[in-house]
Every structure is written in C-alpha cells, then in structure tokens.
Motif scaffolding. Structure first.
Motif, PDB file in Angstrom:
ATOM      1  N   THR A 171       0.826  -1.208   0.000  1.00  8.88           N
ATOM      2  CA  THR A 171       0.000   0.000   0.000  1.00  8.88           C
ATOM      3  C   THR A 171       0.859   1.256   0.000  1.00  8.88           C
ATOM      4  O   THR A 171       0.353   2.362  -0.134  1.00  8.88           O
ATOM      5  N   HIS A 172       2.159   1.084   0.212  1.00  7.82           N
ATOM      6  CA  HIS A 172       3.103   2.207   0.182  1.00  7.82           C
ATOM      7  C   HIS A 172       4.510   1.651  -0.049  1.00  7.82           C
ATOM      8  O   HIS A 172       4.725   0.440   0.010  1.00  7.82           O
ATOM      9  N   THR A 173       5.458   2.558  -0.311  1.00 10.16           N
ATOM     10  CA  THR A 173       6.840   2.103  -0.529  1.00 10.16           C
ATOM     11  C   THR A 173       7.607   1.961   0.787  1.00 10.16           C
ATOM     12  O   THR A 173       8.784   1.599   0.786  1.00 10.16           O
ATOM     13  N   SER A 174       6.932   2.207   1.911  1.00  5.52           N
ATOM     14  CA  SER A 174       7.622   2.122   3.211  1.00  5.52           C
ATOM     15  C   SER A 174       8.116   0.706   3.500  1.00  5.52           C
ATOM     16  O   SER A 174       9.021   0.520   4.332  1.00  5.52           O
ATOM     17  N   ASN A 175       7.543  -0.296   2.825  1.00  6.17           N
ATOM     18  CA  ASN A 175       8.040  -1.675   3.024  1.00  6.17           C
ATOM     19  C   ASN A 175       9.528  -1.787   2.708  1.00  6.17           C
ATOM     20  O   ASN A 175      10.240  -2.588   3.311  1.00  6.17           O
ATOM     21  N   VAL A 176      10.015  -0.952   1.793  1.00  7.06           N
ATOM     22  CA  VAL A 176      11.423  -1.062   1.380  1.00  7.06           C
ATOM     23  C   VAL A 176      12.352  -0.569   2.499  1.00  7.06           C
ATOM     24  O   VAL A 176      13.496  -1.009   2.601  1.00  7.06           O
ATOM     25  N   GLN A 177      11.839   0.328   3.368  1.00  5.90           N
ATOM     26  CA  GLN A 177      12.638   0.737   4.541  1.00  5.90           C
ATOM     27  C   GLN A 177      13.078  -0.496   5.337  1.00  5.90           C
ATOM     28  O   GLN A 177      14.246  -0.644   5.692  1.00  5.90           O
ATOM     29  N   ILE A 178      12.094  -1.357   5.614  1.00  8.14           N
ATOM     30  CA  ILE A 178      12.367  -2.552   6.425  1.00  8.14           C
ATOM     31  C   ILE A 178      13.318  -3.493   5.692  1.00  8.14           C
ATOM     32  O   ILE A 178      14.333  -3.944   6.238  1.00  8.14           O
ATOM     33  N   TYR A 197      -0.401   0.189  -4.329  1.00  5.83           N
ATOM     34  CA  TYR A 197      -1.789  -0.160  -4.685  1.00  5.83           C
ATOM     35  C   TYR A 197      -2.739   0.086  -3.521  1.00  5.83           C
ATOM     36  O   TYR A 197      -2.414  -0.231  -2.375  1.00  5.83           O
ATOM     37  N   ARG A 198      -3.906   0.622  -3.831  1.00  5.05           N
ATOM     38  CA  ARG A 198      -4.945   0.733  -2.797  1.00  5.05           C
ATOM     39  C   ARG A 198      -6.305   0.449  -3.404  1.00  5.05           C
ATOM     40  O   ARG A 198      -6.550   0.784  -4.560  1.00  5.05           O
ATOM     41  N   ASN A 199      -7.142  -0.133  -2.590  1.00  5.49           N
ATOM     42  CA  ASN A 199      -8.468  -0.500  -3.070  1.00  5.49           C
ATOM     43  C   ASN A 199      -9.383   0.724  -3.061  1.00  5.49           C
ATOM     44  O   ASN A 199     -10.188   0.914  -2.168  1.00  5.49           O
ATOM     45  N   VAL A 213       7.804   7.915  -3.863  1.00  9.58           N
ATOM     46  CA  VAL A 213       9.242   7.820  -3.610  1.00  9.58           C
ATOM     47  C   VAL A 213       9.422   7.880  -2.104  1.00  9.58           C
ATOM     48  O   VAL A 213       9.017   8.844  -1.456  1.00  9.58           O
ATOM     49  N   GLU A 214       9.980   6.815  -1.557  1.00 14.61           N
ATOM     50  CA  GLU A 214      10.256   6.745  -0.131  1.00 14.61           C
ATOM     51  C   GLU A 214      11.678   7.232   0.096  1.00 14.61           C
ATOM     52  O   GLU A 214      12.546   7.061  -0.777  1.00 14.61           O
ATOM     53  N   GLY A 215      11.933   7.847   1.244  1.00 15.11           N
ATOM     54  CA  GLY A 215      13.310   8.231   1.581  1.00 15.11           C
ATOM     55  C   GLY A 215      13.647   7.746   2.976  1.00 15.11           C
ATOM     56  O   GLY A 215      12.772   7.725   3.853  1.00 15.11           O
ATOM     57  N   PHE A 251       0.305  12.223  12.068  1.00 13.80           N
ATOM     58  CA  PHE A 251       0.568  10.917  12.700  1.00 13.80           C
ATOM     59  C   PHE A 251       0.796   9.834  11.656  1.00 13.80           C
ATOM     60  O   PHE A 251       0.029   9.698  10.699  1.00 13.80           O
ATOM     61  N   PHE A 252       1.866   9.086  11.817  1.00 13.67           N
ATOM     62  CA  PHE A 252       2.082   7.825  11.102  1.00 13.67           C
ATOM     63  C   PHE A 252       2.585   6.833  12.139  1.00 13.67           C
ATOM     64  O   PHE A 252       3.372   7.213  13.005  1.00 13.67           O
ATOM     65  N   PRO A 253       2.170   5.568  12.053  1.00 14.64           N
ATOM     66  CA  PRO A 253       2.606   4.608  13.084  1.00 14.64           C
ATOM     67  C   PRO A 253       4.121   4.405  13.093  1.00 14.64           C
ATOM     68  O   PRO A 253       4.689   4.052  14.124  1.00 14.64           O
ATOM     69  N   PHE A 254       4.764   4.635  11.942  1.00 15.57           N
ATOM     70  CA  PHE A 254       6.186   4.291  11.811  1.00 15.57           C
ATOM     71  C   PHE A 254       7.124   5.470  12.022  1.00 15.57           C
ATOM     72  O   PHE A 254       8.341   5.343  11.857  1.00 15.57           O
ATOM     73  N   THR A 255       6.562   6.662  12.378  1.00 20.80           N
ATOM     74  CA  THR A 255       7.429   7.804  12.678  1.00 20.80           C
ATOM     75  C   THR A 255       6.968   8.495  13.958  1.00 20.80           C
ATOM     76  O   THR A 255       5.779   8.506  14.288  1.00 20.80           O
ATOM     77  N   GLU A 256       7.913   9.066  14.692  1.00 21.59           N
ATOM     78  CA  GLU A 256       7.576   9.812  15.917  1.00 21.59           C
ATOM     79  C   GLU A 256       8.690  10.802  16.200  1.00 21.59           C
ATOM     80  O   GLU A 256       9.819  10.372  16.450  1.00 21.59           O
ATOM     81  N   ALA A 285       4.062  15.356   0.801  1.00 16.97           N
ATOM     82  CA  ALA A 285       4.696  14.164   1.388  1.00 16.97           C
ATOM     83  C   ALA A 285       4.342  14.013   2.858  1.00 16.97           C
ATOM     84  O   ALA A 285       3.904  14.961   3.512  1.00 16.97           O
ATOM     85  N   GLY A 286       4.540  12.774   3.342  1.00 23.74           N
ATOM     86  CA  GLY A 286       4.510  12.512   4.778  1.00 23.74           C
ATOM     87  C   GLY A 286       5.940  12.280   5.235  1.00 23.74           C
ATOM     88  O   GLY A 286       6.785  11.863   4.438  1.00 23.74           O
ATOM     89  N   SER A 287       6.210  12.548   6.498  1.00 19.35           N
ATOM     90  CA  SER A 287       7.602  12.399   6.948  1.00 19.35           C
ATOM     91  C   SER A 287       7.663  12.243   8.468  1.00 19.35           C
ATOM     92  O   SER A 287       6.638  12.357   9.150  1.00 19.35           O
ATOM     93  N   GLY A 288       8.845  12.027   8.971  1.00 21.34           N
ATOM     94  CA  GLY A 288       9.010  11.983  10.422  1.00 21.34           C
ATOM     95  C   GLY A 288      10.318  11.314  10.811  1.00 21.34           C
ATOM     96  O   GLY A 288      11.097  10.893   9.955  1.00 21.34           O
ATOM     97  N   MET A 289      10.518  11.264  12.131  1.00 17.86           N
ATOM     98  CA  MET A 289      11.689  10.551  12.645  1.00 17.86           C
ATOM     99  C   MET A 289      11.310   9.077  12.790  1.00 17.86           C
ATOM    100  O   MET A 289      10.242   8.765  13.357  1.00 17.86           O
ATOM    101  N   ALA A 309      12.533   9.655   7.796  1.00 17.39           N
ATOM    102  CA  ALA A 309      11.956   9.008   6.606  1.00 17.39           C
ATOM    103  C   ALA A 309      10.921   9.947   6.012  1.00 17.39           C
ATOM    104  O   ALA A 309      10.412  10.840   6.682  1.00 17.39           O
ATOM    105  N   PHE A 310      10.667   9.737   4.754  1.00 19.81           N
ATOM    106  CA  PHE A 310       9.587  10.489   4.120  1.00 19.81           C
ATOM    107  C   PHE A 310       9.035   9.671   2.958  1.00 19.81           C
ATOM    108  O   PHE A 310       9.688   8.736   2.469  1.00 19.81           O
ATOM    109  N   GLY A 311       7.824   9.994   2.558  1.00 16.01           N
ATOM    110  CA  GLY A 311       7.226   9.320   1.402  1.00 16.01           C
ATOM    111  C   GLY A 311       6.419  10.336   0.627  1.00 16.01           C
ATOM    112  O   GLY A 311       5.582  11.036   1.191  1.00 16.01           O
TER     113      GLY A 311
END
Ligand code: DAH
Length: 345
Positions: A171-178, A197-199, A213-215, A251-256, A285-289, A309-311
């Motif tokens: 659903t996002h490119t954040s999977n590539v971070q992991i 992809y999103r439904n 583009v994820e960073g 808010f994003f679960p993966f950044t704070e 974009a979304g971003s965070g620590m 990170a950012f997307g």
C-alpha cells in the motif's frame, strides 16, 4: 512458313493479348523487350520487310507501320501508368513511397518527474533502492508499527493476494525501509521509488495504483533538523527557489514525531486557488523521525541510531509541476496527452 501479312496479324494479336493480360509492375519493360527492342518481334518484321521484294513492300508497308504505331502507343500508355504507380497490384505495398517520419519518443511524465526527484537526492548522496510490490503483512504493516487492527489492513483499503499468512499488494513504498535495513546496517541513505496499490474507486483524484518515492536516512545523530533541511533543499530544487515549505504535525505509526509536508501552491503562488483549496498550501509528502520500534524490527539498535523518513506521491508532484488535473490521464496511454512532455527539464 507464314507470309508477312499473316505474321503481322499474329504479332498484332500477341501485342493485344499481352496488354490485356499483363499485371506485372515491370510490364512496360517486358513489352519493350518483347516487341520493340532491336531483337523484338516488330523489329524482326521490319528486318524481313527490308529484304522483301517491291511488290510485297507495297502491299504490307502500311500494315507494318500501323503495327509499329500500335506497339509504341501501348508502350507509352503502359509506362505512363506504371509511373503513376497504378500498376501496383492490390494488397502490395508501394515501395516507392517516401518513408513516413519516425519521431523519437519521450519519457512518461511520471518517469520524467521520478528521474528528477532521484537526481536531486542523488546529489545529496542518496542511492536508489528497490523492493517488491507483492509483499507480506510483516514488511508492509507489522514491522512498520501498524497496530494489529489498524484500518489500513482492512479489505476495503488493501488488495490481498492471499490470507493466512497475509500476502498483499503493497500500500506504500515504506516496506522497502524494512527490507533495506534487514540487509544493510546504518549508515543508510536511500530513496526508493515504486508503484503502490490501494483498493480505491478510480476518479480524477484517486486511483487503485499510483507511485511513491520513499526516503530513509539512518545514522548516528540524525535529527529533525536534517529532515527539514533535506526536504527544504528538495522543494527549492524541484519547484523553484521561491518555494515555501511547511511542516504540519501529523501521525504515522512508523514515525515519531510525524509531519506532513506542504509547499506553497505553485499555481496561485500562495494566494489561494482551486488546486490548493484556497489555503495557499499543497501537501506533497509525509515524513518523520523513524519510530524506535521500526528500527528494532529491522535489527537496528535505536539507542545507537536515529533516522528520518519520508514518502511522497509522484502523481501529486507531476500534477503540480505540469498543471495536470486528472489522475486518470497518466494510465490511459493516450499519445495526445503523453507527447506533450518532451524535454521539460
Ligand atoms: N507511507 C505513507 C503513506 O503512504 C507516507 C509516509 C509518511 C512515508 C511518513 C514515510 C513517512 O516514510 O515517514 O501515506
């Protein structure tokens, strides 16, 4: 042996049947060789005529001349019609026509913008990484600190390929971070472009697939100031030196902490218009620590390392840069739209 009179009639019949039956594109030349050339049938009759007695000459001279005129008239007609290319049989290409122009193509507008984004981050020392579009739950959600019952996991948001264990279209490119931190320990400084992809129901503003583009920058002592300066630099390079940038708490679960990044609207220069919904700002974009749990889940020690990170959405940025107002245009493959994006940078 036939007499001259009979031979004249025979050749005349041959000429007529040749003309009626010939379909070949080289028929005029064939005709000339057969009847009018030095060794042709008409010339042969003239040779014979020259040796004939005066009586015969008187008798057949006129008929022979008429035969020659007939042959020459047919030849003229045949070669003229060939030159007008009417002699090309139906269904066969006319190889004498000029070659149609073969214009060079151009990159898809989304690729143009993607390569521009990559170029800007490469100048800052980021490399490009790739990851899978068909992903497991862990890399798309769990490792990114999504709670077990987060709404993004529901059927209405995500295309599931298999259930138990869950396999889905990311659903996002954040999977590539992991995936990146699993294989490479810090320092990590990468951008990760790709399709997601999103439904969603398809409209001018939403599609079931789009591009991000994820960073990710993880090292010792990476701070929020680094995030701000990096994205500020990006915005000015991408959208022009007068571009303003604003970080809006989010808010994003993966950044704070998390922040949404807005730029001053390119269309109205911040005055307010339809594109920015009269706010003067557009989100890019979304971003965070990077959340300590995300580092832990990828095998990186959060006591030792921090990261940002950012997307960002490639479609959104492309629409802003080129003034495109309908997302569907990017995937309809209409060349009248696509050919407008030649050499924009
Ligand atoms: N993955 C988020 C989305 O698709 C975007 C995003 C937000 C990516 C914050 C990030 C980030 O890396 O730090 O909406």
């Amino acid at each position: 042996m036939l007499n001259l009179d009979e031979r004249i009639k025979l050749i005349e019949a041959e000429i007529k049947s040749f003309v009626e039956s010939s379909t070949s594109t080289a028929a005029a030349e064939e005709f000339r060789l057969k009847f009018l050339s030095k060794k042709g049938a008409v010339s042969a009759l003239f040779d014979e005529f020259r040796n004939a007695g005066p009586e015969e000459k008187k008798q057949y001279g006129k008929a022979l001349n008429q035969l020659k005129q007939l042959a020459e008239a047919f030849y003229k007609e045949k070669s003229a019609s060939e030159q007008n290319s009417a002699a090309i049989p139906a269904g066969q290409p006319d190889l004498s026509l000029p070659v149609p122009p073969d214009p060079t193509g151009n990159l898809h507008p989304l690729n143009l913008i993607k390569y521009r984004i990559i170029e800007i981050f490469e100048q800052l020392g980021f490399n490009v990484e790739d990851g899978p579009e068909v992903e497991d739950d862990w890399h798309n959600f769990s490792a990114l600190n999504f709670p077990e019952n987060h709404p993004a996991r529901e059927m209405q948001d995500t295309f599931f390929v298999e259930k138990n264990p869950d396999i889905l279209l990311r659903t996002h490119t954040s999977n590539v971070q992991i995936r990146l931190m699993e294989k490479q320990k810090p320092p990590v400084r990468s951008i990760m472009p790709g399709r997601v992809y999103r439904n969603e129901a398809i409209s001018a503003r939403a599609h079931c697939f789009f591009h991000q583009v994820e960073g990710l920058y993880v090292d010792k002592k990476v701070s929020f100031a680094d995030l701000k300066q990096t994205l500020y630099h990006f915005a000015r390079k991408m959208f022009g030196p007068d571009t303003k940038i604003r970080f809006r708490p989010s808010f994003f679960p993966f950044t704070e902490p998390s922040a949404e990044i807005d730029i001053s609207c390119l269309i109205c220069k911040g005055k307010g218009c339809n594109v920015c919904k009269h706010s003067g700002w557009v989100e890019i974009a979304g971003s965070g620590m990077v959340h300590p749990n995300v580092l832990k889940n990828s095998g990186v020690d959060p006591e030792q390392f921090t990261g940002f990170a950012f997307g960002m959405g490639i479609e959104r940025i492309t629409m802003l840069c080129f003034g495109v107002n309908d997302l569907r245009l990017f995937s309809e493959n209409d060349v009248r739209f696509l050919r407008q994006f030649r050499s924009v940078f």
